[in-house]
Design an enzyme around this catalytic site. Structure first.
Site, PDB file in Angstrom:
ATOM      1  N   GLY A  14      18.750 -77.829 -69.443  1.00 47.28           N
ATOM      2  CA  GLY A  14      19.583 -76.670 -69.081  1.00 47.28           C
ATOM      3  C   GLY A  14      20.583 -76.358 -70.188  1.00 47.28           C
ATOM      4  O   GLY A  14      20.616 -77.031 -71.228  1.00 47.28           O
ATOM      5  N   TYR A 152      27.588 -76.407 -52.510  1.00 44.40           N
ATOM      6  CA  TYR A 152      27.829 -76.837 -53.894  1.00 44.40           C
ATOM      7  C   TYR A 152      29.193 -77.540 -54.030  1.00 44.40           C
ATOM      8  O   TYR A 152      29.303 -78.580 -54.679  1.00 44.40           O
ATOM      9  CB  TYR A 152      27.763 -75.599 -54.790  1.00 44.40           C
ATOM     10  N   GLY A 183      34.648 -75.796 -65.762  1.00 44.87           N
ATOM     11  CA  GLY A 183      34.947 -74.514 -65.131  1.00 44.87           C
ATOM     12  C   GLY A 183      33.732 -73.619 -65.283  1.00 44.87           C
ATOM     13  O   GLY A 183      32.590 -74.076 -65.259  1.00 44.87           O
TER      14      GLY A 183
HETATM   15  N1  CAA Z   1      37.381 -64.626 -51.474  1.00 46.15           N
HETATM   16  C1  CAA Z   1      37.571 -63.926 -50.322  1.00 46.15           C
HETATM   17  N2  CAA Z   1      36.689 -63.050 -49.861  1.00 46.15           N
HETATM   18  C2  CAA Z   1      35.578 -62.853 -50.550  1.00 46.15           C
HETATM   19  C3  CAA Z   1      35.305 -63.538 -51.741  1.00 46.15           C
HETATM   20  C4  CAA Z   1      36.281 -64.450 -52.199  1.00 46.15           C
HETATM   21  N3  CAA Z   1      36.114 -65.140 -53.330  1.00 46.15           N
HETATM   22  N4  CAA Z   1      34.120 -63.150 -52.195  1.00 46.15           N
HETATM   23  C5  CAA Z   1      33.626 -62.263 -51.327  1.00 46.15           C
HETATM   24  N5  CAA Z   1      34.527 -62.071 -50.347  1.00 46.15           N
HETATM   25  C6  CAA Z   1      34.419 -61.159 -49.221  1.00 46.15           C
HETATM   26  C7  CAA Z   1      33.989 -59.769 -49.651  1.00 46.15           C
HETATM   27  O1  CAA Z   1      35.097 -59.002 -50.029  1.00 46.15           O
HETATM   28  C8  CAA Z   1      33.350 -59.228 -48.395  1.00 46.15           C
HETATM   29  O2  CAA Z   1      34.341 -58.806 -47.479  1.00 46.15           O
HETATM   30  P1  CAA Z   1      34.032 -57.695 -46.357  1.00 46.15           P
HETATM   31  O3  CAA Z   1      32.969 -58.283 -45.469  1.00 46.15           O
HETATM   32  O4  CAA Z   1      35.340 -57.523 -45.668  1.00 46.15           O
HETATM   33  O5  CAA Z   1      33.554 -56.496 -47.094  1.00 46.15           O
HETATM   34  C9  CAA Z   1      32.699 -60.446 -47.859  1.00 46.15           C
HETATM   35  O6  CAA Z   1      33.402 -61.588 -48.361  1.00 46.15           O
HETATM   36  C10 CAA Z   1      31.283 -60.527 -48.373  1.00 46.15           C
HETATM   37  O7  CAA Z   1      30.680 -61.325 -47.519  1.00 46.15           O
HETATM   38  P2  CAA Z   1      29.138 -61.243 -47.413  1.00 46.15           P
HETATM   39  O8  CAA Z   1      28.760 -61.954 -46.172  1.00 46.15           O
HETATM   40  O9  CAA Z   1      28.646 -59.839 -47.552  1.00 46.15           O
HETATM   41  O10 CAA Z   1      28.721 -62.071 -48.701  1.00 46.15           O
HETATM   42  P3  CAA Z   1      27.409 -61.893 -49.522  1.00 46.15           P
HETATM   43  O11 CAA Z   1      26.276 -62.313 -48.688  1.00 46.15           O
HETATM   44  O12 CAA Z   1      27.393 -60.559 -50.126  1.00 46.15           O
HETATM   45  O13 CAA Z   1      27.532 -62.965 -50.708  1.00 46.15           O
HETATM   46  C11 CAA Z   1      28.453 -64.499 -52.264  1.00 46.15           C
HETATM   47  C12 CAA Z   1      28.686 -63.592 -51.025  1.00 46.15           C
HETATM   48  C13 CAA Z   1      26.964 -64.724 -52.538  1.00 46.15           C
HETATM   49  C14 CAA Z   1      29.079 -65.835 -52.011  1.00 46.15           C
HETATM   50  C15 CAA Z   1      29.081 -63.768 -53.430  1.00 46.15           C
HETATM   51  O14 CAA Z   1      30.428 -63.507 -53.088  1.00 46.15           O
HETATM   52  C16 CAA Z   1      29.070 -64.583 -54.696  1.00 46.15           C
HETATM   53  O15 CAA Z   1      28.071 -64.659 -55.396  1.00 46.15           O
HETATM   54  N6  CAA Z   1      30.221 -65.193 -55.049  1.00 46.15           N
HETATM   55  C17 CAA Z   1      30.353 -65.978 -56.256  1.00 46.15           C
HETATM   56  C18 CAA Z   1      30.273 -67.415 -55.897  1.00 46.15           C
HETATM   57  C19 CAA Z   1      30.524 -68.235 -57.134  1.00 46.15           C
HETATM   58  O16 CAA Z   1      31.568 -68.151 -57.772  1.00 46.15           O
HETATM   59  N7  CAA Z   1      29.551 -69.037 -57.523  1.00 46.15           N
HETATM   60  C20 CAA Z   1      29.685 -69.819 -58.686  1.00 46.15           C
HETATM   61  C21 CAA Z   1      28.375 -69.893 -59.374  1.00 46.15           C
HETATM   62  S1  CAA Z   1      28.482 -70.693 -60.931  1.00 46.15           S
HETATM   63  C22 CAA Z   1      28.703 -72.297 -60.582  1.00 46.15           C
HETATM   64  O17 CAA Z   1      28.684 -72.723 -59.473  1.00 46.15           O
HETATM   65  C23 CAA Z   1      28.933 -73.211 -61.749  1.00 46.15           C
HETATM   66  C24 CAA Z   1      30.213 -73.925 -61.647  1.00 46.15           C
HETATM   67  O18 CAA Z   1      30.188 -75.118 -61.451  1.00 46.15           O
HETATM   68  C25 CAA Z   1      31.463 -73.202 -61.825  1.00 46.15           C
END
Ligand code: CAA
Length: 245
Positions: A14, A152, A183
């Site tokens: 990776g 995770y 991070g």
């Molecule tokens: N804090 C608070 N609220 C949040 C939020 C957050 N961080 N992110 C989304 N929301 C809210 C949205 O505003 C939305 O609100 P409404 O329903 O009022 O409109 C709601 O949550 C969205 O909920 P859904 O059920 O529609 O969520 P979704 O199915 O669309 O998907 C998710 C949500 C897939 C988690 C998407 O937010 C996402 O991809 N988030 C990023 C997650 C992330 O940071 N992953 C890290 C990946 S990299 C990694 O993991 C490597 C590492 O070690 C750092």
């Protein structure tokens, strides 16, 4: 360098894993990277892109028997490991209310079970050799939690629990066990996060940029060095200032 200088890097094919392989090789280790069987067709391309020689093995690290067999092949071909870096990991992001059991189990298997499955077979020889470096690549999201990552975040926090417990068990045998918590690192895993969310994350990083795989590899190489023998049980954040505690 210790008697054995073999380093095993899970997730070694990776983005972060490749940089770790390169850094350990530069420090004089021979390197065995373990990738997932689903990567079989990409391995030659990966190997051809390297500026150094790495041995590659494929195994499903969520499976104890498959992992044990893979580690036995590595030992037969390359000798005993002095360093193991547990960097294999996947995400299956979803809010808990939408997360199915498969997404939970896949993440726990690849990220946390793998740490046991890899480390357990290797620990006996490290104890006998009175030397070892075990480095677990966790995540900032195991420290602070992350919306959409109950699986995770739990697995990554669990990795550090494993680190702290094992560090106490093996300190007297010359073995250190540490966690590195990256991070947000510029990698396919981060690029899979929807762009508006990614931009929002970037705005919360005091360093003003995502990390590079090399930012992580540098810390891993430091921990892997034979001279780093009194640093154990630590969780080292490498996150551009995004989270401090
Ligand atoms: N804090 C608070 N609220 C949040 C939020 C957050 N961080 N992110 C989304 N929301 C809210 C949205 O505003 C939305 O609100 P409404 O329903 O009022 O409109 C709601 O949550 C969205 O909920 P859904 O059920 O529609 O969520 P979704 O199915 O669309 O998907 C998710 C949500 C897939 C988690 C998407 O937010 C996402 O991809 N988030 C990023 C997650 C992330 O940071 N992953 C890290 C990946 S990299 C990694 O993991 C490597 C590492 O070690 C750092």
């Amino acid at each position: 360098m210790s008697k054995s200088s073999l380093a095993i890097v899970t997730g070694g094919t990776g983005a972060i894993g490749t940089a770790i392989c390169a850094a350990l090789h530069a420090d004089g280790h021979s390197v065995a990277a373990i990738g997932h069987p689903s990567e079989a067709e990409k391995i030659d391309t990966w190997r051809n892109g390297l500026a150094f020689e790495a041995h590659v093995y494929l195994a499903d690290l969520a499976d104890f028997e498959a992992t044990t067999a893979c580690l036995a092949s590595i030992e037969a071909e390359l000798g005993q490991a002095a360093v193991v870096v547990n960097a294999a990991g996947i995400t299956r992001d979803a809010p808990l209310k939408k997360m199915d059991a498969q997404a939970w189990r896949a993440v726990m298997g690849a990220n946390l079970d793998s740490v046991f499955n890899v480390t357990r077979p290797l620990i006996t020889a490290m104890i006998e050799n009175a030397h070892g470096r075990i480095i677990n690549i966790a995540s900032i999201n195991g420290q602070k939690g992350q919306f959409g990552q109950t699986n995770y975040s739990a697995a990554k926090a669990g990795m550090h629990g494993f680190t702290m417990a094992l560090a106490q068990e093996v300190a007297k045998h010359g073995i250190t066990v540490n966690t590195v918590s990256p991070g947000y690192i510029d990698s396919p895993m981060i690029r899979a996060v929807p762009e508006p969310i990614r931009d929002n994350i970037l705005s919360g990083i005091p360093a003003g940029r995502f990390g590079t795989p090399e930012d992580i590899a540098r810390v891993v190489a430091f921990l892997a060095a034979p001279e780093s023998g009194y640093l154990t049980g630590a969780n080292i954040p490498v996150n551009g200032g995004q989270f401090m505690h």
